[in-house]
Design an enzyme around this catalytic site. Structure first.
Site, PDB file in Angstrom:
ATOM      1  N   GLU A 217       0.831  -1.210   0.000  1.00 52.54           N
ATOM      2  CA  GLU A 217       0.000   0.000   0.000  1.00 52.54           C
ATOM      3  C   GLU A 217       0.866   1.261   0.000  1.00 52.54           C
ATOM      4  OE1 GLU A 217      -3.720   1.867   2.628  1.00 52.54           O
ATOM      5  OE2 GLU A 217      -2.473   0.279   3.474  1.00 52.54           O
TER       6      GLU A 217
ATOM      7  N   LYS B 112      -8.392   4.921  -2.657  1.00 53.52           N
ATOM      8  CA  LYS B 112      -9.036   4.326  -1.488  1.00 53.52           C
ATOM      9  C   LYS B 112     -10.272   5.141  -1.130  1.00 53.52           C
ATOM     10  CE  LYS B 112      -7.786   2.561   3.103  1.00 53.52           C
ATOM     11  NZ  LYS B 112      -6.673   2.441   4.082  1.00 53.52           N
TER      12      LYS B 112
ATOM     13  N   CYS C 115      -6.004  -2.265   2.083  1.00 51.86           N
ATOM     14  CA  CYS C 115      -6.079  -2.366   3.533  1.00 51.86           C
ATOM     15  C   CYS C 115      -7.506  -2.596   4.030  1.00 51.86           C
ATOM     16  CB  CYS C 115      -5.447  -1.117   4.154  1.00 51.86           C
ATOM     17  SG  CYS C 115      -4.888  -1.304   5.848  1.00 51.86           S
TER      18      CYS C 115
END
Length: 345
Positions: free
Chosen positions: A47, A129, A163
């Site tokens: 990430e 995200k 995540c």
């Protein structure tokens, strides 16, 4: 969709070069070259790996982290830009699909962005995200539903989440409905301790089982020296440890390589797509096991924008034919195309 092929995939657990976009980019390029020597056709990096995950935001209170936040702005990635150009060339050179996490700078904002490069170097997906988690909200803006896409690549149909997006079952389902064959997970690693790694394993194996796809998951890694660079407080080093689970999981929830929980390294495995059919024959959660008459998902796939500009009316050229009486001068009878009067003949 091809369910008869086998491809080789890798998940990279490596350390960034802290505070250096150029240094971390060079490390990505070196890792791609290393993976190519093992015949890898798809590789996943952690990430926001370039330039580095904002670990500082996890150990510093917001009113103290301005300096580090600004340094991250200085090292962040423009898309497109020199970093994406370099990774694109590497993907094309080695014929490899590359899934890369970056801190993307767009004007005055930073985003947690996932990039997927096809084997010909084309950037086929840029997604952000959708909701930064906890401390991350002080660092990144929010993404939108336009990035909830599965893309066709040389390695197969590939989707990605970052995540704790994996704790949003509707986000995962949005990708599942598009028949993911390979799901790419990205986590920061070296955070929270062993419990984070244990939770990650459960989450990744569950997604593989529920979606009936392969999961290639990559986490980052911090050395002891890097922990000292992030904070001199040794009491905080324990929260910058553990939390690593770099692994490749089959559609039956089985690890296909030895998971990496400590150290740098590559988890490499062959993905036999016939296992997707084997799993989905029994339980296809977006097919014969779904009940759309009872439960359905609505997705807003519109890109996020701060302004909406009405489309300009389409230009319609005026006719110039002599049969159009609107263009004939009433007194002289001369043709007047586009409103320009012609002299009488």
């Amino acid at each position: 969709m091809d369910y008869a092929k086998t491809i080789r995939a890798a998940a990279a657990q490596i350390s960034p070069v802290l505070f250096s976009c150029d240094g971390t980019t060079e490390k990505v390029l070196e890792t791609i070259a290393e993976a190519a020597q093992s015949g890898v056709q798809l590789i996943v990096f952690p990430e926001t790996f370039i330039p580095y995950y904002p670990y500082f935001s996890f150990v510093q209170p917001p009113f103290l982290m301005g300096k580090e936040h600004l340094r991250l702005y200085d090292e962040a990635v423009a898309v497109p830009g020199p970093v994406t150009d370099a990774v694109s060339r590497a993907a094309r050179s080695y014929g490899m699909v590359v899934v890369l996490g970056v801190n993307e700078r767009d004007g005055g904002s930073l985003y947690n962005t996932q990039l997927i490069f096809d084997a010909d170097g084309t950037l086929v997906l840029k997604r952000r995200k959708i909701t930064p988690t906890y401390h991350e909200r002080m660092v990144w803006g929010q993404g939108d539903g336009a990035g909830l896409k599965v893309v066709e690549t040389a390695a197969g149909r590939v989707g990605a989440l970052a995540c704790w997006e994996h704790y949003n079952p509707l986000a995962r389902y949005a990708l599942m409905t598009q028949h993911e064959q390979i799901h790419c997970g990205q986590f920061p690693g070296s955070m929270v301790g062993q419990i984070f790694g244990d939770q990650m394993e459960v989450t990744m194996r569950h997604h593989a089982l529920e979606s009936g796809c392969f999961v290639v998951n990559a986490t980052g890694w911090l050395t002891q020296e890097q922990k000292r660079q992030i904070t001199p407080d040794e009491n905080l080093h324990r929260v910058l440890s553990g939390g690593c689970y770099t692994a490749i999981i089959s559609p039956e929830g089985v690890p296909l390589s030895e998971p990496i929980t400590e150290r740098e390294g590559l988890a490499i495995a062959d993905l036999d797509f016939s296992l997707i059919t084997k799993r989905k024959r029994m339980m296809d959660s977006v097919g014969h096991y779904a009940r759309p008459d009872l439960l359905r998902l609505k997705v807003n796939a519109e890109p996020w924008a701060v302004v909406e500009t009405p489309a300009a009316p389409a230009f319609s050229p005026q006719p110039t034919g002599a049969n159009d009486v609107s263009l004939i001068d009433a007194e002289s009878g001369s043709l007047s195309p586009n409103g320009v009067e012609l002299p009488a003949v």
